[in-house]
Scaffold this active site. Structure first.
Site, PDB file in Angstrom:
ATOM      1  N   TYR A 248      48.269  89.126 117.144  1.00 20.50           N
ATOM      2  CA  TYR A 248      47.953  88.981 118.569  1.00 20.50           C
ATOM      3  C   TYR A 248      46.469  89.266 118.833  1.00 20.50           C
ATOM      4  CZ  TYR A 248      52.793  88.129 119.715  1.00 20.50           C
ATOM      5  OH  TYR A 248      54.033  87.550 119.796  1.00 20.50           O
TER       6      TYR A 248
ATOM      7  N   ARG B 112      44.828  86.087 118.282  1.00 23.09           N
ATOM      8  CA  ARG B 112      45.084  85.163 119.404  1.00 23.09           C
ATOM      9  C   ARG B 112      44.222  85.560 120.592  1.00 23.09           C
ATOM     10  NH1 ARG B 112      47.921  81.004 120.312  1.00 23.09           N
ATOM     11  NH2 ARG B 112      48.861  80.516 122.306  1.00 23.09           N
TER      12      ARG B 112
ATOM     13  N   ASN C 291      51.999  80.683 129.968  1.00 21.12           N
ATOM     14  CA  ASN C 291      50.901  81.076 129.093  1.00 21.12           C
ATOM     15  C   ASN C 291      50.532  82.543 129.280  1.00 21.12           C
ATOM     16  OD1 ASN C 291      50.924  78.467 128.223  1.00 21.12           O
ATOM     17  ND2 ASN C 291      49.233  77.810 129.563  1.00 21.12           N
TER      18      ASN C 291
ATOM     19  N   HIS D 186      55.833  84.791 131.116  1.00 15.85           N
ATOM     20  CA  HIS D 186      55.946  85.397 129.781  1.00 15.85           C
ATOM     21  C   HIS D 186      54.954  86.520 129.605  1.00 15.85           C
ATOM     22  CE1 HIS D 186      57.769  81.364 128.293  1.00 15.85           C
ATOM     23  NE2 HIS D 186      58.582  82.080 129.027  1.00 15.85           N
TER      24      HIS D 186
ATOM     25  N   CYS E 134      52.687 100.917 126.312  1.00 14.50           N
ATOM     26  CA  CYS E 134      53.282 101.653 125.190  1.00 14.50           C
ATOM     27  C   CYS E 134      54.681 101.122 124.897  1.00 14.50           C
ATOM     28  CB  CYS E 134      53.368 103.148 125.532  1.00 14.50           C
ATOM     29  SG  CYS E 134      54.230 104.096 124.256  1.00 14.50           S
TER      30      CYS E 134
ATOM     31  N   GLY F  11      52.005  70.440 130.102  1.00 12.95           N
ATOM     32  CA  GLY F  11      51.816  71.008 128.772  1.00 12.95           C
ATOM     33  C   GLY F  11      52.866  71.973 128.291  1.00 12.95           C
ATOM     34  N   THR F  12      54.138  71.633 128.513  1.00 13.96           N
ATOM     35  CA  THR F  12      55.180  72.475 127.939  1.00 13.96           C
ATOM     36  C   THR F  12      56.167  71.600 127.182  1.00 13.96           C
ATOM     37  OG1 THR F  12      56.893  74.129 128.368  1.00 13.96           O
ATOM     38  CG2 THR F  12      56.626  72.416 130.043  1.00 13.96           C
TER      39      THR F  12
ATOM     40  N   ASN G 261      51.985  65.305 129.869  1.00 13.32           N
ATOM     41  CA  ASN G 261      52.133  65.732 128.470  1.00 13.32           C
ATOM     42  C   ASN G 261      51.855  64.525 127.583  1.00 13.32           C
ATOM     43  OD1 ASN G 261      53.108  66.525 125.922  1.00 13.32           O
ATOM     44  ND2 ASN G 261      54.523  67.986 126.883  1.00 13.32           N
TER      45      ASN G 261
ATOM     46  N   ALA H 159      46.125  67.024 129.633  1.00 16.02           N
ATOM     47  CA  ALA H 159      45.903  67.637 130.952  1.00 16.02           C
ATOM     48  C   ALA H 159      44.442  67.523 131.381  1.00 16.02           C
ATOM     49  CB  ALA H 159      46.309  69.104 130.899  1.00 16.02           C
TER      50      ALA H 159
HETATM   51  P1  NAD Z   1      65.959  83.123 125.572  1.00 20.47           P
HETATM   52  O1  NAD Z   1      66.807  81.938 125.400  1.00 20.47           O
HETATM   53  O2  NAD Z   1      66.327  84.356 124.833  1.00 20.47           O
HETATM   54  O3  NAD Z   1      65.815  83.478 127.122  1.00 20.47           O
HETATM   55  C1  NAD Z   1      64.678  84.262 127.461  1.00 20.47           C
HETATM   56  C2  NAD Z   1      65.158  85.498 128.147  1.00 20.47           C
HETATM   57  O4  NAD Z   1      65.424  85.111 129.485  1.00 20.47           O
HETATM   58  C3  NAD Z   1      66.420  86.072 127.553  1.00 20.47           C
HETATM   59  O5  NAD Z   1      66.325  87.467 127.532  1.00 20.47           O
HETATM   60  C4  NAD Z   1      67.509  85.621 128.504  1.00 20.47           C
HETATM   61  O6  NAD Z   1      68.477  86.628 128.725  1.00 20.47           O
HETATM   62  C5  NAD Z   1      66.752  85.425 129.802  1.00 20.47           C
HETATM   63  N1  NAD Z   1      67.253  84.259 130.529  1.00 20.47           N
HETATM   64  C6  NAD Z   1      67.664  83.116 129.988  1.00 20.47           C
HETATM   65  N2  NAD Z   1      68.048  82.268 130.954  1.00 20.47           N
HETATM   66  C7  NAD Z   1      67.857  82.927 132.124  1.00 20.47           C
HETATM   67  C8  NAD Z   1      68.035  82.590 133.482  1.00 20.47           C
HETATM   68  N3  NAD Z   1      68.535  81.391 133.838  1.00 20.47           N
HETATM   69  N4  NAD Z   1      67.715  83.484 134.439  1.00 20.47           N
HETATM   70  C9  NAD Z   1      67.233  84.677 134.078  1.00 20.47           C
HETATM   71  N5  NAD Z   1      67.039  85.077 132.807  1.00 20.47           N
HETATM   72  C10 NAD Z   1      67.335  84.196 131.852  1.00 20.47           C
HETATM   73  O7  NAD Z   1      64.469  82.684 125.256  1.00 20.47           O
HETATM   74  P2  NAD Z   1      63.754  82.989 123.886  1.00 20.47           P
HETATM   75  O8  NAD Z   1      63.514  81.686 123.228  1.00 20.47           O
HETATM   76  O9  NAD Z   1      64.515  84.044 123.144  1.00 20.47           O
HETATM   77  O10 NAD Z   1      62.357  83.607 124.336  1.00 20.47           O
HETATM   78  C11 NAD Z   1      62.371  84.733 125.141  1.00 20.47           C
HETATM   79  C12 NAD Z   1      61.110  84.711 125.922  1.00 20.47           C
HETATM   80  O11 NAD Z   1      60.012  85.182 125.135  1.00 20.47           O
HETATM   81  C13 NAD Z   1      60.782  83.291 126.331  1.00 20.47           C
HETATM   82  O12 NAD Z   1      60.389  83.291 127.661  1.00 20.47           O
HETATM   83  C14 NAD Z   1      59.645  82.956 125.389  1.00 20.47           C
HETATM   84  O13 NAD Z   1      58.811  82.008 125.937  1.00 20.47           O
HETATM   85  C15 NAD Z   1      58.950  84.278 125.261  1.00 20.47           C
HETATM   86  N6  NAD Z   1      58.103  84.283 124.067  1.00 20.47           N
HETATM   87  C16 NAD Z   1      56.787  84.619 124.183  1.00 20.47           C
HETATM   88  C17 NAD Z   1      55.989  84.571 123.070  1.00 20.47           C
HETATM   89  C18 NAD Z   1      54.541  84.860 123.179  1.00 20.47           C
HETATM   90  O14 NAD Z   1      53.868  85.025 122.177  1.00 20.47           O
HETATM   91  N7  NAD Z   1      54.055  84.901 124.412  1.00 20.47           N
HETATM   92  C19 NAD Z   1      56.501  84.216 121.838  1.00 20.47           C
HETATM   93  C20 NAD Z   1      57.845  83.888 121.761  1.00 20.47           C
HETATM   94  C21 NAD Z   1      58.655  83.914 122.878  1.00 20.47           C
HETATM   95  N1  APR Z   2      47.674  68.405 127.624  1.00 22.36           N
HETATM   96  C1  APR Z   2      48.974  68.543 128.016  1.00 22.36           C
HETATM   97  N2  APR Z   2      49.977  68.839 127.180  1.00 22.36           N
HETATM   98  C2  APR Z   2      49.657  69.035 125.878  1.00 22.36           C
HETATM   99  C3  APR Z   2      48.333  68.932 125.388  1.00 22.36           C
HETATM  100  C4  APR Z   2      47.318  68.613 126.323  1.00 22.36           C
HETATM  101  N3  APR Z   2      46.040  68.480 125.953  1.00 22.36           N
HETATM  102  N4  APR Z   2      48.344  69.171 124.048  1.00 22.36           N
HETATM  103  C5  APR Z   2      49.625  69.430 123.719  1.00 22.36           C
HETATM  104  N5  APR Z   2      50.420  69.314 124.811  1.00 22.36           N
HETATM  105  C6  APR Z   2      51.869  69.494 124.916  1.00 22.36           C
HETATM  106  C7  APR Z   2      52.626  69.228 123.638  1.00 22.36           C
HETATM  107  O1  APR Z   2      53.005  67.859 123.594  1.00 22.36           O
HETATM  108  C8  APR Z   2      53.843  70.150 123.791  1.00 22.36           C
HETATM  109  O2  APR Z   2      54.908  69.451 124.424  1.00 22.36           O
HETATM  110  O3  APR Z   2      52.068  70.855 125.193  1.00 22.36           O
HETATM  111  C9  APR Z   2      53.351  71.243 124.711  1.00 22.36           C
HETATM  112  C10 APR Z   2      53.196  72.586 124.012  1.00 22.36           C
HETATM  113  O4  APR Z   2      54.491  73.051 123.727  1.00 22.36           O
HETATM  114  P1  APR Z   2      54.671  74.508 123.073  1.00 22.36           P
HETATM  115  O5  APR Z   2      53.683  74.663 121.985  1.00 22.36           O
HETATM  116  O6  APR Z   2      56.134  74.669 122.775  1.00 22.36           O
HETATM  117  O7  APR Z   2      54.235  75.496 124.245  1.00 22.36           O
HETATM  118  P2  APR Z   2      55.160  76.011 125.432  1.00 22.36           P
HETATM  119  O8  APR Z   2      56.071  74.925 125.931  1.00 22.36           O
HETATM  120  O9  APR Z   2      54.264  76.676 126.401  1.00 22.36           O
HETATM  121  O10 APR Z   2      56.070  77.136 124.699  1.00 22.36           O
HETATM  122  C11 APR Z   2      56.982  77.870 125.560  1.00 22.36           C
HETATM  123  O11 APR Z   2      57.559  79.494 123.888  1.00 22.36           O
HETATM  124  O12 APR Z   2      56.602  80.394 122.007  1.00 22.36           O
HETATM  125  C12 APR Z   2      56.995  80.674 123.310  1.00 22.36           C
HETATM  126  O13 APR Z   2      56.164  82.181 124.857  1.00 22.36           O
HETATM  127  C13 APR Z   2      55.816  81.052 124.127  1.00 22.36           C
HETATM  128  O14 APR Z   2      55.272  80.443 126.365  1.00 22.36           O
HETATM  129  C14 APR Z   2      55.634  79.923 125.090  1.00 22.36           C
HETATM  130  C15 APR Z   2      56.988  79.319 125.160  1.00 22.36           C
HETATM  131 ZN    ZN Z   3      53.823 106.137 125.222  1.00 21.37          ZN
END
Ligand code: NAD
Ligand code: APR
Ligand code: ZN
Length: 251
Positions: free
Chosen positions: A69, A72, A105, A122, A130, A196-197, A222, A240
């Site tokens: 991280y 990142r 993001n 997220h 902590c 972009g998701t 996308n 985007a």
């Molecule tokens: P998941 O399927 O476990 O659901 C995410 C969480 O949301 C779970 O705890 C679930 O209980 C809850 N949830 C699911 N549906 C819901 C709803 N309709 N209403 C309320 N709560 C709901 O998802 P996941 O794939 O295990 O990922 C968990 C979360 O962590 C995701 O949001 C993911 O994007 C995030 N994440 C972040 C990073 C990062 O580096 N930022 C990396 C991986 C995952």
């Molecule tokens: N403009 C728009 N979209 C783009 C671009 C761009 N320049 N480049 C890539 N993409 C699209 C890709 O086609 C893909 O569908 O962005 C999307 C990225 O998808 P992921 O990498 O899965 O990212 P995201 O959808 O944000 O992931 C969801 O999962 O890992 C966890 O917590 C993390 O928030 C993240 C969540």
């Molecule tokens: Zn502490």
């Protein structure tokens, strides 16, 4: 080049007073912050997501997670908001428009582009707290210009536990207030733009469907085309950083 954004989408954008913009990692891709699942560049392709973004991984090896991280955080720090981020700011500042942004993001690029962000569903990488007593920490990520194996996380000033990044890991609950605000905004919006998701992670992936069920138009930006589990009324298969300036520039 021919307009990326169809006239009917421009008409929707011109008349919408309440707009919800949902963004994922793709919104930051052109800023040089790798996405998670893009085949070639996706960050996860080099790391096993279940290895790095779970409470279990943290418990097993906090130093490895913290190092990853930290790298990142470095990529985000050296990144700049891209034209897509800036177009959202311009649209948000348009008189008479109530534009809300909810992002999956964990970067701060929307904020650095001047956008007011309603929700980080997220969490935010730079909110450190902590892992044991959940006290917020004043610590910061060290500079990590290259990925390294492990870096000991800072210690909590209050209890000596490890300090963790303030993001939602797989399996963890999302911050309730952020999720609720996003759902409410989806219920009130006259237009939803999803940028972009991959639409693969819930509950974020379910939000556009809430609007669709109410008959609200959903537009997806996308380059991969349509990814949303509940579909979209219009799909702009472009980056985007090109589509959003074209949209906002023609409002
Ligand atoms: P998941 O399927 O476990 O659901 C995410 C969480 O949301 C779970 O705890 C679930 O209980 C809850 N949830 C699911 N549906 C819901 C709803 N309709 N209403 C309320 N709560 C709901 O998802 P996941 O794939 O295990 O990922 C968990 C979360 O962590 C995701 O949001 C993911 O994007 C995030 N994440 C972040 C990073 C990062 O580096 N930022 C990396 C991986 C995952
Ligand atoms: N403009 C728009 N979209 C783009 C671009 C761009 N320049 N480049 C890539 N993409 C699209 C890709 O086609 C893909 O569908 O962005 C999307 C990225 O998808 P992921 O990498 O899965 O990212 P995201 O959808 O944000 O992931 C969801 O999962 O890992 C966890 O917590 C993390 O928030 C993240 C969540
Ligand atoms: Zn502490």
């Amino acid at each position: 080049d021919p307009a990326l954004v169809p006239e009917e989408v421009l008409d929707l954008a011109r008349s919408a007073r309440r707009v919800l913009v949902l963004t994922g990692a793709g919104a930051s891709a052109e800023s040089g912050v790798p996405t998670f699942r893009d085949a070639v560049t996706g960050l996860w392709s080099r790391f096993d997501p279940m290895q790095l973004a779970t409470p279990e991984a943290w418990a097993a090896d906090p130093a490895m997670c913290w190092a990853w991280y930290g790298w990142r955080a470095h990529l985000i720090r050296i990144a700049e908001p891209n034209p897509g981020h800036r177009a959202i700011t311009t649209w948000q500042q348009r008189p008479g428009v109530d534009l809300r942004v909810s992002t999956q993001n964990i970067d701060d690029l929307h904020e650095r582009a001047g956008t007011e962000v309603m929700a980080h569903v997220h969490g935010n990488l730079f909110d450190l707290w902590c892992a044991d007593c959940e006290a917020p920490s004043a610590a910061e990520f060290p500079p990590v210009p290259e990925p390294v194996e492990r870096i000991d996380p800072p210690r909590c000033e209050a209890c000596g536990g490890w300090v963790r990044p303030g993001i939602v890991w797989f399996g963890e609950m999302l911050p309730e207030a952020e999720l609720e605000a996003t759902v409410t905004a989806a219920e009130r919006a006259e237009l939803v733009v999803v940028v972009g998701t991959s639409g693969m992670v819930y509950p974020a992936a379910a939000v556009p469907g809430i609007a669709r069920d109410l008959g609200t138009p959903v537009v997806e930006v996308n380059p991969a085309g349509s990814t949303l589990p509940d579909g979209a009324d219009h799909v702009i298969a472009a980056p985007a950083g090109e589509a959003l300036p074209d949209l906002v520039g023609n409002l």
